[in-house]
Design a protein around this motif. Structure first.
Motif, PDB file in Angstrom:
ATOM      1  N   ALA A 105       0.827  -1.205   0.000  1.00  0.00           N
ATOM      2  CA  ALA A 105       0.000   0.000   0.000  1.00  0.00           C
ATOM      3  C   ALA A 105       0.865   1.260   0.000  1.00  0.00           C
ATOM      4  O   ALA A 105       0.585   2.219  -0.737  1.00  0.00           O
ATOM      5  CB  ALA A 105      -0.929  -0.010   1.211  1.00  0.00           C
ATOM      6  N   LEU A 106       1.928   1.271   0.800  1.00  0.00           N
ATOM      7  CA  LEU A 106       2.814   2.436   0.839  1.00  0.00           C
ATOM      8  C   LEU A 106       3.550   2.619  -0.490  1.00  0.00           C
ATOM      9  O   LEU A 106       3.695   3.751  -0.975  1.00  0.00           O
ATOM     10  CB  LEU A 106       3.818   2.283   1.982  1.00  0.00           C
ATOM     11  CG  LEU A 106       3.254   2.399   3.400  1.00  0.00           C
ATOM     12  CD1 LEU A 106       4.348   2.133   4.426  1.00  0.00           C
ATOM     13  CD2 LEU A 106       2.639   3.781   3.632  1.00  0.00           C
ATOM     14  N   ALA A 107       4.013   1.505  -1.072  1.00  0.00           N
ATOM     15  CA  ALA A 107       4.716   1.597  -2.352  1.00  0.00           C
ATOM     16  C   ALA A 107       3.786   2.096  -3.449  1.00  0.00           C
ATOM     17  O   ALA A 107       4.172   2.924  -4.285  1.00  0.00           O
ATOM     18  CB  ALA A 107       5.306   0.242  -2.726  1.00  0.00           C
ATOM     19  N   ALA A 108       2.533   1.599  -3.462  1.00  0.00           N
ATOM     20  CA  ALA A 108       1.565   2.038  -4.469  1.00  0.00           C
ATOM     21  C   ALA A 108       1.234   3.510  -4.297  1.00  0.00           C
ATOM     22  O   ALA A 108       1.169   4.271  -5.276  1.00  0.00           O
ATOM     23  CB  ALA A 108       0.302   1.189  -4.376  1.00  0.00           C
ATOM     24  N   ALA A 109       1.037   3.947  -3.052  1.00  0.00           N
ATOM     25  CA  ALA A 109       0.738   5.353  -2.799  1.00  0.00           C
ATOM     26  C   ALA A 109       1.898   6.253  -3.222  1.00  0.00           C
ATOM     27  O   ALA A 109       1.695   7.328  -3.790  1.00  0.00           O
ATOM     28  CB  ALA A 109       0.418   5.561  -1.321  1.00  0.00           C
ATOM     29  N   THR A 110       3.120   5.791  -2.961  1.00  0.00           N
ATOM     30  CA  THR A 110       4.296   6.564  -3.358  1.00  0.00           C
ATOM     31  C   THR A 110       4.395   6.690  -4.870  1.00  0.00           C
ATOM     32  O   THR A 110       4.690   7.766  -5.404  1.00  0.00           O
ATOM     33  CB  THR A 110       5.565   5.904  -2.800  1.00  0.00           C
ATOM     34  OG1 THR A 110       5.496   5.859  -1.372  1.00  0.00           O
ATOM     35  CG2 THR A 110       6.802   6.681  -3.209  1.00  0.00           C
ATOM     36  N   GLU A 111       4.133   5.587  -5.576  1.00  0.00           N
ATOM     37  CA  GLU A 111       4.227   5.627  -7.036  1.00  0.00           C
ATOM     38  C   GLU A 111       3.157   6.528  -7.640  1.00  0.00           C
ATOM     39  O   GLU A 111       3.424   7.328  -8.539  1.00  0.00           O
ATOM     40  CB  GLU A 111       4.113   4.214  -7.606  1.00  0.00           C
ATOM     41  CG  GLU A 111       4.328   4.157  -9.106  1.00  0.00           C
ATOM     42  CD  GLU A 111       4.522   2.743  -9.606  1.00  0.00           C
ATOM     43  OE1 GLU A 111       4.747   2.573 -10.815  1.00  0.00           O
ATOM     44  OE2 GLU A 111       4.448   1.803  -8.781  1.00  0.00           O
TER      45      GLU A 111
END
Length: 227
Positions: A105-111
């Motif tokens: 979730a954090l990686a997707a939000a960052t991207e």
């Protein structure tokens, strides 16, 4: 007895298999979603009269990786829980799955954040940090917030809960592989090639599948002993 229970609880070959298949599938997704467009760059202060053009390449699908990883973690949880019930022992998979979901979730939000605030010719807006696109910090963060964070870090958690030194070494090697720049030039491909993601994804996918095969073969003697 503790060692036998921990050995029985282990099933790391399945998440490695799922992640390896998902990574290899990303090769086709990257090829089908590849696009190139030329836009006008913002004027540079030192030469405001100069109009430059920027080439933007788009490749990969954040939706594919987000949904794929979440499904992989859900399938891993189902497998571990079912195996634990069949064998009559507990399962240590919960921290791994929770860590995986949170980091995905954090990686997707960052991207999504980076793509939304990306302006050609200007510094990359990384959650308020304005980084030079060609700097080492931007390159490192770009690699780290990808598979290194959403796959490598959860594997470290799984190695910890399973008390597996072999999986710990494998996870560290995977993290190093993700942070090392495996570029398209290694395969003689240019940055504008629609197959530019092939070397990186192929190396990572094969590495995960070989790991799955190795851990599965290592677990065969224990399963035969149980039967």
């Amino acid at each position: 007895m503790t060692r036998r229970v921990r050995a029985t609880q282990r099933g790391s070959w399945l998440p490695l298999l799922l992640l390896g298949v998902l990574t290899l599938g990303g090769i086709l997704v990257s090829r089908l979603t590849f696009s190139v467009r030329t836009v006008t760059c913002p004027p540079i202060h030192s030469s405001s009269d100069t109009i430059a053009s920027c080439v933007i390449t788009k490749q990969g699908s954040p939706l594919y990786w987000t949904l794929g990883l979440l499904l992989a973690y859900a399938a891993t949880a189902f497998f571990y829980i079912r195996s634990s019930r069949n064998r009559g022992v507990g399962t240590p998979v919960r921290p791994y799955v929770l860590a995986g979901i949170v980091l995905v979730a954090l990686a997707a939000a960052t991207e999504f954040w980076t793509l939304r605030h990306l302006t050609p010719g200007l510094p990359v807006d990384f959650w308020g940090l304005h980084l030079d696109p060609g700097s080492g910090a931007a390159t490192f963060l770009g690699r780290f917030t990808g598979a290194a964070a959403s796959v490598g870090l959860p594997l470290l958690v799984l190695a910890w809960v399973e008390r597996s030194r072999a999986l710990l070494l494998f996870a560290l090697a995977y993290l190093a592989l993700q942070l090392v720049p495996v570029t398209a030039s290694w395969a003689g491909l240019g940055p504008l090639s629609p197959w530019s993601a092939l070397p990186r994804l192929l190396v990572s996918g094969v590495f995960l599948l070989l790991g799955a095969l190795g851990f599965a073969l290592a677990q065969l003697p224990r399963r035969r002993g149980e039967s």
